[in-house]
Enzyme design. Structure first.
Site, PDB file in Angstrom:
ATOM      1  N   THR A  17     -15.224  51.630 -12.522  1.00 49.86           N
ATOM      2  CA  THR A  17     -15.003  52.982 -13.018  1.00 49.86           C
ATOM      3  C   THR A  17     -13.883  53.037 -14.047  1.00 49.86           C
ATOM      4  O   THR A  17     -13.953  53.788 -15.013  1.00 49.86           O
ATOM      5  CB  THR A  17     -14.665  53.906 -11.820  1.00 49.86           C
ATOM      6  OG1 THR A  17     -15.778  53.892 -10.940  1.00 49.86           O
ATOM      7  CG2 THR A  17     -14.399  55.323 -12.251  1.00 49.86           C
ATOM      8  N   ASP A  61     -20.388  46.813 -12.649  1.00 51.55           N
ATOM      9  CA  ASP A  61     -20.026  47.583 -11.455  1.00 51.55           C
ATOM     10  C   ASP A  61     -19.655  46.523 -10.415  1.00 51.55           C
ATOM     11  O   ASP A  61     -20.308  45.476 -10.339  1.00 51.55           O
ATOM     12  CB  ASP A  61     -21.247  48.379 -10.986  1.00 51.55           C
ATOM     13  CG  ASP A  61     -20.913  49.289  -9.826  1.00 51.55           C
ATOM     14  OD1 ASP A  61     -20.897  50.514 -10.024  1.00 51.55           O
ATOM     15  OD2 ASP A  61     -20.680  48.775  -8.702  1.00 51.55           O
ATOM     16  N   SER A  62     -18.642  46.760  -9.622  1.00 52.41           N
ATOM     17  CA  SER A  62     -18.199  45.670  -8.753  1.00 52.41           C
ATOM     18  C   SER A  62     -19.199  45.341  -7.653  1.00 52.41           C
ATOM     19  O   SER A  62     -19.086  44.299  -7.010  1.00 52.41           O
ATOM     20  CB  SER A  62     -16.808  45.945  -8.178  1.00 52.41           C
ATOM     21  OG  SER A  62     -16.853  46.918  -7.189  1.00 52.41           O
ATOM     22  N   SER A  63     -20.197  46.195  -7.453  1.00 53.89           N
ATOM     23  CA  SER A  63     -21.260  45.831  -6.504  1.00 53.89           C
ATOM     24  C   SER A  63     -22.052  44.620  -7.009  1.00 53.89           C
ATOM     25  O   SER A  63     -22.748  43.968  -6.240  1.00 53.89           O
ATOM     26  CB  SER A  63     -22.232  46.989  -6.310  1.00 53.89           C
ATOM     27  OG  SER A  63     -21.519  48.134  -5.968  1.00 53.89           O
ATOM     28  N   THR A  93     -13.575  49.341  -7.718  1.00 52.59           N
ATOM     29  CA  THR A  93     -12.877  49.363  -6.429  1.00 52.59           C
ATOM     30  C   THR A  93     -13.754  48.880  -5.269  1.00 52.59           C
ATOM     31  O   THR A  93     -13.235  48.398  -4.268  1.00 52.59           O
ATOM     32  CB  THR A  93     -12.385  50.789  -6.100  1.00 52.59           C
ATOM     33  OG1 THR A  93     -13.495  51.683  -6.138  1.00 52.59           O
ATOM     34  CG2 THR A  93     -11.320  51.237  -7.077  1.00 52.59           C
ATOM     35  N   ASP A  94     -15.086  49.028  -5.432  1.00 55.38           N
ATOM     36  CA  ASP A  94     -15.960  48.783  -4.272  1.00 55.38           C
ATOM     37  C   ASP A  94     -15.771  47.398  -3.655  1.00 55.38           C
ATOM     38  O   ASP A  94     -15.732  47.258  -2.439  1.00 55.38           O
ATOM     39  CB  ASP A  94     -17.433  48.983  -4.665  1.00 55.38           C
ATOM     40  CG  ASP A  94     -17.748  50.445  -4.954  1.00 55.38           C
ATOM     41  OD1 ASP A  94     -16.908  51.310  -4.642  1.00 55.38           O
ATOM     42  OD2 ASP A  94     -18.844  50.722  -5.496  1.00 55.38           O
ATOM     43  N   THR A 280     -11.793  41.271  14.606  1.00 55.31           N
ATOM     44  CA  THR A 280     -11.943  42.543  15.305  1.00 55.31           C
ATOM     45  C   THR A 280     -12.491  43.649  14.390  1.00 55.31           C
ATOM     46  O   THR A 280     -12.226  43.655  13.191  1.00 55.31           O
ATOM     47  CB  THR A 280     -10.602  43.017  15.919  1.00 55.31           C
ATOM     48  OG1 THR A 280     -10.773  44.329  16.450  1.00 55.31           O
ATOM     49  CG2 THR A 280      -9.477  43.032  14.897  1.00 55.31           C
ATOM     50  N   CYS A 282     -11.518  46.602  14.752  1.00 56.81           N
ATOM     51  CA  CYS A 282     -10.407  47.542  14.565  1.00 56.81           C
ATOM     52  C   CYS A 282      -9.729  47.267  13.224  1.00 56.81           C
ATOM     53  O   CYS A 282      -9.663  46.129  12.785  1.00 56.81           O
ATOM     54  CB  CYS A 282      -9.364  47.363  15.657  1.00 56.81           C
ATOM     55  SG  CYS A 282      -9.966  47.683  17.302  1.00 56.81           S
TER      56      CYS A 282
END
Ligand code: ASP
Length: 346
Positions: A17, A61-63, A93-94, A280, A282
């Site tokens: 972006t 695009d970072s994808s 950013t992705d 994990t 978390c």
């Protein structure tokens, strides 16, 4: 005291972006002309730095960014390494946390700043967060203390915080503070002053020679456990042709159901030479295998601990290790040590 009066910075734009501006004719988002950066960002002239640009063609695009692009970024930095004081990588950013993690493994002995940044709003939009991010990232990449870089590591600067790259995760698709690092403190915070948290930053040393690595093997899988997960699903993952390693995202401190079929799948995987790393689900905290009965069977089945590593770092570290070692015992033992501050081994 910093003495960043003059510095040379290489700005590598990969896309995302931040590299977009609004076409005045159509209103559509189109790639920004980086040769016009000084015109769009006159603030850059106020730095007494020389800034060179190189960009991916096409911008991505970072994808779309993966192992081949990580190696390209690392090669560009390696080739230019002696000519610049620091590097700023503009990136979507992705998947920025994956790229930052991968670069930390590919650029062994890094002794200069490699600061990744991007934005949630295109640089050509009035409310863009890209300008602040880019300007501060450049300042950080140029910062030295007694001739040595203050942050000689791969990091991500976003909104007001500098993070160790291989500790970050994209946490927000909406707000400007897009990244978090749940198990490692900020390397710096940028407000009126940029305040570096020196005790948690790698120490610079001119004695290290940069070593560029290019080998990555992507034959890995992520297996995220959930209550009720079926045998068929787990089996399909372990039966993936060519599979060499699995990042097992378990519950809490590293726990998994103790059903027979899961233990058998893990034992068979170990027998086939598939490395299974326990991390994990978390955000914060570490795997502690053996703390609960529900993780003892994982240890017995040959699963190794990923401690407090992020998914992004676990994935890229495994790709790196599998690219370099055929011997499963070496992959397991190398994974278990911290290469460049990506995990806390306890
Ligand atoms: N899809 C974009 C990318 O990652 C999003 C961004 O840059 O924030 O390339």
């Amino acid at each position: 005291m910093t003495d960043n009066k003059t510095a040379s910075i290489l700005l590598l734009c990969t896309g995302g972006t931040i590299s977009m501006s609004v076409d005045p004719g159509t209103g559509a988002l189109t790639p920004f002309r980086f040769d016009q950066l000084q015109v769009q960002l006159p603030e850059l002239k106020k730095f007494n730095f020389s800034i060179d640009f190189v960009q991916f063609d096409p911008l991505l695009d970072s994808s779309e960014v993966g192992p081949a692009e990580w190696v390209r970024m690392a090669e560009i930095i390696d080739e230019a390494y002696d000519r610049y004081d620091g590097f700023v990588v503009l990136h979507g950013t992705d998947t920025m946390a994956y790229s930052a993690s991968a670069l930390s493994f590919l650029l062994q002995n890094l002794n200069k700043p490699v600061v990744l940044t991007g934005s949630q709003l295109p640089i050509g939009m009035v409310r863009t967060d890209g300008k602040e991010n880019l300007i501060t990232a450049i300042e950080i990449a140029a910062s030295k203390d007694h001739g040595l870089p203050i942050v000689p590591e791969v990091c991500i600067f976003f909104e007001s915080t500098l993070w160790r790259g291989n500790r970050t995760t994209k946490k927000n698709a909406e707000l400007f503070n897009a990244f978090g690092s749940y198990n490692y403190p900020p390397l710096a915070t940028a407000g009126v002053h940029i305040r570096y948290n020196r005790t948690v930053i790698h120490t610079a040393s001119n004695e290290r020679e940069l070593i560029l690595h290019r080998l990555l093997d992507a034959n890995i899988a992520i297996l995220k456990l959930f209550p009720g997960i079926s045998h068929g699903y787990v089996k399909a993952v372990f039966d993936t042709p060519g599979l060499r390693a699995v990042v097992l995202e378990s519950f809490g401190a590293g726990n998994a159901p103790s059903v027979d079929w899961l233990i058998k799948e893990l034992e068979q995987a170990a027998a086939k030479g598939i490395v299974v790393v326990n991390i994990t689900q978390c955000n914060t905290g570490s795997v502690e295998m053996g703390r609960y009965k529900t993780s003892v069977h994982l240890m017995d089945a040959g699963v190794i601990s990923g401690y407090d590593i992020t998914t992004e770092s676990a994935v890229t570290k495994l790709m790196f290790l599998l690219g370099h070692y055929q011997d499963v015992a070496i992959v397991r033992s190398e994974f278990s040590r911290s290469y460049c501050g990506e995990m806390t081994v306890e």
